[in-house]
Structures are given as C-alpha cells and as structure tokens.
Design a protein around this motif. Structure first.
Motif, short mmCIF file in Angstrom:
data_model
loop_
_atom_site.label_atom_id
_atom_site.label_comp_id
_atom_site.label_asym_id
_atom_site.label_seq_id
_atom_site.Cartn_x
_atom_site.Cartn_y
_atom_site.Cartn_z
N GLY A 33 7.28 10.96 -8.35
CA GLY A 33 8.44 10.95 -7.48
C GLY A 33 8.77 9.60 -6.87
N ILE A 34 9.12 9.63 -5.59
CA ILE A 34 9.54 8.41 -4.89
C ILE A 34 8.42 7.39 -4.86
CG2 ILE A 34 10.21 7.49 -2.63
CD1 ILE A 34 11.66 10.20 -2.13
N LEU A 57 20.08 12.72 -5.75
CA LEU A 57 19.47 11.40 -5.78
C LEU A 57 18.30 11.40 -6.76
CD1 LEU A 57 19.27 10.76 -1.93
CD2 LEU A 57 20.86 9.66 -3.52
N GLU A 58 18.01 10.22 -7.29
CA GLU A 58 16.84 10.03 -8.12
C GLU A 58 15.80 9.24 -7.34
OE1 GLU A 58 18.10 8.09 -11.68
OE2 GLU A 58 19.46 9.72 -12.27
N PRO A 59 14.52 9.39 -7.67
CA PRO A 59 13.49 8.63 -6.94
C PRO A 59 13.77 7.13 -6.87
CG PRO A 59 12.45 10.30 -8.29
CD PRO A 59 13.92 10.32 -8.64
N PHE A 80 0.88 -1.17 0.00
CA PHE A 80 0.00 0.00 0.00
C PHE A 80 0.91 1.22 0.00
CE2 PHE A 80 -2.66 3.27 1.76
CZ PHE A 80 -3.99 2.89 1.66
N ILE A 81 0.85 2.04 -1.06
CA ILE A 81 1.80 3.14 -1.24
C ILE A 81 1.05 4.46 -1.37
CG2 ILE A 81 3.71 4.05 -2.61
CD1 ILE A 81 4.09 1.20 -3.73
N THR A 82 1.32 5.40 -0.46
CA THR A 82 0.71 6.73 -0.57
C THR A 82 1.61 7.63 -1.41
OG1 THR A 82 1.75 7.64 1.44
CG2 THR A 82 -0.35 6.45 1.70
N ASP A 115 9.40 16.70 -8.00
CA ASP A 115 8.64 17.96 -8.03
C ASP A 115 8.59 18.63 -6.67
OD1 ASP A 115 8.05 17.74 -10.71
OD2 ASP A 115 6.13 16.72 -10.38
N PHE A 116 9.31 18.08 -5.70
CA PHE A 116 9.30 18.59 -4.33
C PHE A 116 9.59 20.10 -4.29
CE2 PHE A 116 11.68 19.67 -0.50
CZ PHE A 116 10.92 19.14 0.52
#
Length: 250
Positions: free
Chosen positions: A12-13, A209-211, A5-7, A186-187
């Motif tokens: 991005g990440i 860093l990359e996602p 389960f990913i919010t 996009d942070f």
C-alpha cells in the motif's frame, strides 16, 4: 544522503512511499510484520538505494524498542519518520462491536504510532533536525456510523500530530499530518476480514486514489525548503466530497 524510516512498508502507501523515496536519493529503513515480504521489498528497492529491514509488530512496545535499538550505528541517524502502519477492523455499531477489533485498531493506530515515535524523536532532538509524517485519515474529520472506533483512532493521530508540533518545533523538527480519502489498497480487505469480493465494491464506479498519490504528497511535504512546514494535508479522490460521500460514474 538522508535516511527515512517507514512503518507498514510491505504494501500500500508504505511500499509506494519507500519506492518513491528510494528513487529520490533516500536510504530506506522498511518496517513490517512479515519478514519474507520485507526481504522481497528490500531486494526490489536495493536496485535503487541502500535498504535496511526491521521486522516487528508496532503494537508490541518491547518489539518496537528492541527493533530500533538493533539498528547498526550507521543507520541510527534518522532524518524522516513516516508513521504509516495502521489498520481498520470490522464495520459494526458500538453496541455490537468486537472488542478484539477495537484493541487492534487502538493498539496499532494510536499506541503503535506512539511506541515508534518515542524511539525516533530523541534521535531527531539530538540532531536538532528531522521530519515526522503521520498518516491519519479523512475519518478523523467526520465520524461515521459503523466505524466509530476507527474514526476515534485517526482523530487521535491528528491530536498527537498537533502535540508533536508543539513539543518538537523548537528542535528544528517538522511534523506533517496527512489525511487521505479513499485509497485503493488492501485496507478494505482487512476491514471486511478477508472478503475480497465485498472489499472490491468499495472502489467500484469511480477512480479512487492510488498509493503513489499519497507517496507523492509525502515526498512534496518532506522536500519543502527549510523555512516551509506543511502541518496538515487532506487528499481526496476527485469523486469524494467528504468521508461519507462518493459520487460514482463521474
């Protein structure tokens, strides 16, 4: 096959993690606020695995409860929760800060994480297994000016992670707190309120860093043997020595 389960899974990440887990034999529940983008991600990932979408704003407790309660029976056994969704708004001093920005960060980064976790933790307790991954930030390690409320919100994630570990270990549930350094997403565009040109300067002159780098770290943490639990993991780009210091042109 395990279910994750990913919010914040639409970019991005979160999206990178969903993509990587889909390639590694996980079913994925992807969550976000933009229904159209969720459907696009679902279409993309469905070539690899089973995907279910939940559209909600985690800052709204009722929306979170209704979304999780709407899961079909065969999607309710959740093995991994990745609390990735969060935000940063503005770069003002406390004296000049926009209270709406404060509310957005505290509601999303702290209360939203709690709202989602409260729905998932009882599932894992009943299963007597599970893994919760919380995405904090190196901002929790060192407060910096013009970002105090954001730093405070991520410090809260650290504390909540510690508390989860204290309360959930007896149920066979692992808890991992990950603190990323500068990740090119996009942070910064959100923090600078849509000023893409200003946001792009944050990542100039060095390799951020990359996602997928954080996705790799997450996969590593949730793939350790049953007797191994990664409690805390800090990941910097090689050019960053601490939250406020980046050496460019390395």
């Amino acid at each position: 096959m395990k279910t994750a389960f990913i919010t914040g899974a639409t970019s991005g990440i979160g999206k990178a993690t969903a993509t990587l887990l889909a390639k590694n034999n996980y079913r994925i529940i992807i969550c976000g606020r933009r229904a159209d983008v969720l459907e696009d991600v679902k279409t993309e990932l469905s070539e690899q695995t089973e995907v279910y979408t939940l559209c909600f704003d985690q800052r709204n407790r009722t929306d979170v409860e209704n979304a999780v309660n709407s899961l079909p029976q065969d999607w309710q056994d959740i093995d991994v929760l990745i609390n990735n969704a969060g935000n940063a708004h503005g770069l003002d001093t406390l004296a000049d800060g926009d209270v709406d920005d404060w509310d957005a960060m505290l509601d999303g980064n702290v209360k939203g994480l709690l709202y989602v976790s409260k729905q998932i933790m009882p599932i894992m307790q009943q299963q007597k297994s599970g893994h919760i991954v919380n995405i904090s930030s190196v901002a929790a390690r060192q407060t910096y000016t013009n970002g105090v409320v954001y730093c405070a919100s991520k410090k809260a994630v650290d504390v909540i992670s510690d508390g989860m570990r204290l309360e959930l270990t007896e149920f066979g549930i692992k808890v991992t707190n990950i603190q990323p350094g500068l990740v090119e997403t996009d942070f910064s565009k959100i923090r600078f309120k849509g000023d893409a040109e200003r946001a792009s300067t944050v990542y100039q002159g060095y390799k951020a860093l990359e996602p997928v780098d954080i996705a790799d770290a997450i996969l590593y943490c949730i793939s350790t043997p049953a007797h191994v639990a990664i409690s805390d993991l800090t990941v910097y780009p090689s050019a960053q020595s601490e939250p406020r210091t980046v050496y460019k042109n390395l």
